[in-house]
Write an enzyme that holds these catalytic residues in place. Structure first.
Site, PDB file in Angstrom:
ATOM      1  N   ASP A  35       0.118  15.027  -7.677  1.00 24.49           N
ATOM      2  CA  ASP A  35       0.093  14.674  -6.258  1.00 24.49           C
ATOM      3  C   ASP A  35       1.333  15.250  -5.566  1.00 24.49           C
ATOM      4  O   ASP A  35       2.461  15.061  -6.054  1.00 24.49           O
ATOM      5  CB  ASP A  35       0.090  13.124  -6.173  1.00 24.49           C
ATOM      6  CG  ASP A  35      -0.217  12.597  -4.790  1.00 24.49           C
ATOM      7  OD1 ASP A  35      -0.850  13.319  -4.005  1.00 24.49           O
ATOM      8  OD2 ASP A  35       0.162  11.438  -4.510  1.00 24.49           O
TER       9      ASP A  35
ATOM     10  N   HIS B 296      -5.183  12.028   2.606  1.00 20.56           N
ATOM     11  CA  HIS B 296      -4.041  11.295   2.029  1.00 20.56           C
ATOM     12  C   HIS B 296      -3.806  10.050   2.882  1.00 20.56           C
ATOM     13  O   HIS B 296      -4.433   9.867   3.931  1.00 20.56           O
ATOM     14  CB  HIS B 296      -2.789  12.175   2.059  1.00 20.56           C
ATOM     15  CG  HIS B 296      -2.773  13.183   0.961  1.00 20.56           C
ATOM     16  ND1 HIS B 296      -1.873  13.144  -0.075  1.00 20.56           N
ATOM     17  CD2 HIS B 296      -3.580  14.257   0.722  1.00 20.56           C
ATOM     18  CE1 HIS B 296      -2.126  14.139  -0.903  1.00 20.56           C
ATOM     19  NE2 HIS B 296      -3.150  14.841  -0.435  1.00 20.56           N
ATOM     20  N   GLY B 297      -2.883   9.220   2.426  1.00 26.26           N
ATOM     21  CA  GLY B 297      -2.442   8.079   3.240  1.00 26.26           C
ATOM     22  C   GLY B 297      -3.574   7.169   3.661  1.00 26.26           C
ATOM     23  O   GLY B 297      -3.631   6.708   4.802  1.00 26.26           O
TER      24      GLY B 297
HETATM   25  P1  13P Z   1      -1.117   5.493   0.809  1.00 24.70           P
HETATM   26  O1  13P Z   1       0.367   5.316   0.954  1.00 24.70           O
HETATM   27  O2  13P Z   1      -1.826   5.234   2.085  1.00 24.70           O
HETATM   28  O3  13P Z   1      -1.680   4.681  -0.308  1.00 24.70           O
HETATM   29  O4  13P Z   1      -1.387   7.045   0.446  1.00 24.70           O
HETATM   30  C1  13P Z   1      -1.190   7.537  -0.842  1.00 24.70           C
HETATM   31  C2  13P Z   1      -1.257   9.013  -0.909  1.00 24.70           C
HETATM   32  O5  13P Z   1      -1.661   9.702   0.000  1.00 24.70           O
HETATM   33  C3  13P Z   1      -0.816   9.639  -2.163  1.00 24.70           C
HETATM   34  O6  13P Z   1      -0.818  11.026  -2.091  1.00 24.70           O
HETATM   35  O1  G3H Z   2       2.146  10.454  -1.685  1.00 28.07           O
HETATM   36  C1  G3H Z   2       2.832   9.470  -1.857  1.00 28.07           C
HETATM   37  C2  G3H Z   2       2.491   8.490  -2.912  1.00 28.07           C
HETATM   38  O2  G3H Z   2       2.268   7.222  -2.355  1.00 28.07           O
HETATM   39  C3  G3H Z   2       3.497   8.469  -4.021  1.00 28.07           C
HETATM   40  O3  G3H Z   2       4.718   7.933  -3.688  1.00 28.07           O
HETATM   41  O4  G3H Z   2       6.487   9.328  -4.837  1.00 28.07           O
HETATM   42  O5  G3H Z   2       6.897   6.922  -4.249  1.00 28.07           O
HETATM   43  O6  G3H Z   2       5.338   7.510  -6.085  1.00 28.07           O
HETATM   44  P1  G3H Z   2       5.941   7.933  -4.759  1.00 28.07           P
HETATM   45 ZN    ZN Z   3      -0.255  11.848  -0.200  1.00 26.53          ZN
END
Ligand code: 13P
Ligand code: G3H
Ligand code: ZN
Length: 335
Positions: A98, A237-238
């Site tokens: 990710d 995402h998000g």
């Molecule tokens: P959220 O913070 O909305 O769960 O999104 C996660 C995400 O996009 C990880 O790449």
């Molecule tokens: O994209 C963001 C994800 O929520 C991951 O966040 O790097 O704190 O694990 P993190």
């Molecule tokens: Zn993300």
């Protein structure tokens, strides 16, 4: 060097093809530890949903990339055991990087057995984003690993300006980006953002219960993008919904979360029926785990065995993932 195929993992190609045809979205859940991965596997086997296990840079720092790879491999073994035990079908599992930010990182994940990687060049210029993404695609495709790119910038939790117009994906750029890079899927920015505070209170209205109602996502931009690259897999995402119930439990048990706002489930349902084939969810898992652990320790202050509070946290996660698969993403019974 190990290929993901030896680990029993799959890339996202077939998953996305089926999701596009079936008008649903594949869940992409972030994980950092054993209980999260157990909950994801249990929920996805029970709902017969394909799943993408995501490793962020934060997860790599916290848990070690190699260990996470083995957890991904363990997830496949656990899934096979569970499916057999319950007389259910095996589900496809992808292990995905990710928000990879460099070629070297993407390469190291591919070499260690990841089946899919994201290269997030969205903070670079359009030209640099293309050249970086293309470099990763060339290396990945030689090894049958799929690649997600990103166009448009998602606002961060701390950003002063959330989802400002200029950060949305420009539909007129997507054809050139997809053609020149060869990516398999594209993350776009249409108003979602990472974390539990996705919108500022002043951007929202309040309902009768005092719950913030955020502005709608930019479905018009999504539609324009779909017209430019018909049939191409889009990623959101998000996409956590930031459930009010979880926040209430956290705050009733010593938490101090304020002004939390997520993406309403209704909007995610609508997105899942479109070209959106992958929906990223991390924060909702964090919230439900925290809620369960806080409640458990408040109710039973004498407990000190991690299994006593991580067990209920795992149960809360299983329920949440099943709900997402069955009622939000429509990915249940799609294997
Ligand atoms: P959220 O913070 O909305 O769960 O999104 C996660 C995400 O996009 C990880 O790449
Ligand atoms: O994209 C963001 C994800 O929520 C991951 O966040 O790097 O704190 O694990 P993190
Ligand atoms: Zn993300």
């Amino acid at each position: 060097m190990v290929s993901y195929k030896e680990l029993g993992l799959v890339n996202t190609k077939e998953m996305f093809k089926k999701a596009m045809e079936g008008k649903y979205a594949v869940p992409a859940y972030n994980f950092n530890n054993m209980e999260q991965i157990q909950a994801i596997v249990i929920a996805c086997v029970e709902t017969q949903s394909p799943v993408i296990l995501q490793v962020s840079s934060g997860a790599r720092k916290y848990a070690n990339q190699t260990l996470l790879k083995y957890l991904g491999q363990g997830a496949v073994a656990m899934m096979q055991d569970l499916a057999k035990e319950k007389s259910l079908k095996n589900i496809p599992i992808a292990l995905h990087l990710d928000h990879g930010d460099t070629f070297e990182l993407a390469k190291s994940c591919i070499d260690s057995g990841f089946s899919s990687v994201m290269i997030d060049g969205s903070h670079h210029s359009f030209e640099k984003n293309i050249s970086l993404t293309k470099q990763v695609v060339e290396y990945a495709h030689e090894r049958d690993v799929t690649v997600e790119g990103e166009l448009g910038v998602l606002a961060g939790i701390e950003d002063a300006v959330v989802a400002e117009e200029s950060t949305y994906t420009h539909p007129e750029e997507v054809i050139e980006f997809v053609d020149k890079t060869g990516v398999d899927s594209l993350a776009i920015s249409i108003g979602t953002s990472h974390g539990a505070n996705k919108f500022k209170p002043e951007q929202c209205t309040k309902n009768d219960q005092g719950v913030y109602i955020p502005p709608e996502l930019k479905f018009d931009i999504l539609e324009e993008i779909e017209k430019k690259i018909p049939g191409f897999s889009i990623v959101l995402h998000g996409s956590s919904s930031v459930p009010v119930e979880a926040v209430k439990i956290i705050n009733a048990n010593g938490g101090t979360l304020k002004d939390t706002v997520g993406i309403p489930e209704e909007q995610l349902r609508k997105a899942a029926k479109s070209a959106v084939c992958k929906v990223n969810i991390d924060s909702d898992g964090r919230l439900w785990m925290t809620a369960a652990i806080r409640k458990h320790l408040a109710d039973k202050p004498g407990d000190f065995d991690p299994r006593q509070y991580l067990g209920p946290a795992r149960i809360a996660l299983i329920e949440m993932y099943k709900h997402k698969n069955e009622n939000v993403l429509g990915s249940n019974n799609r294997v």
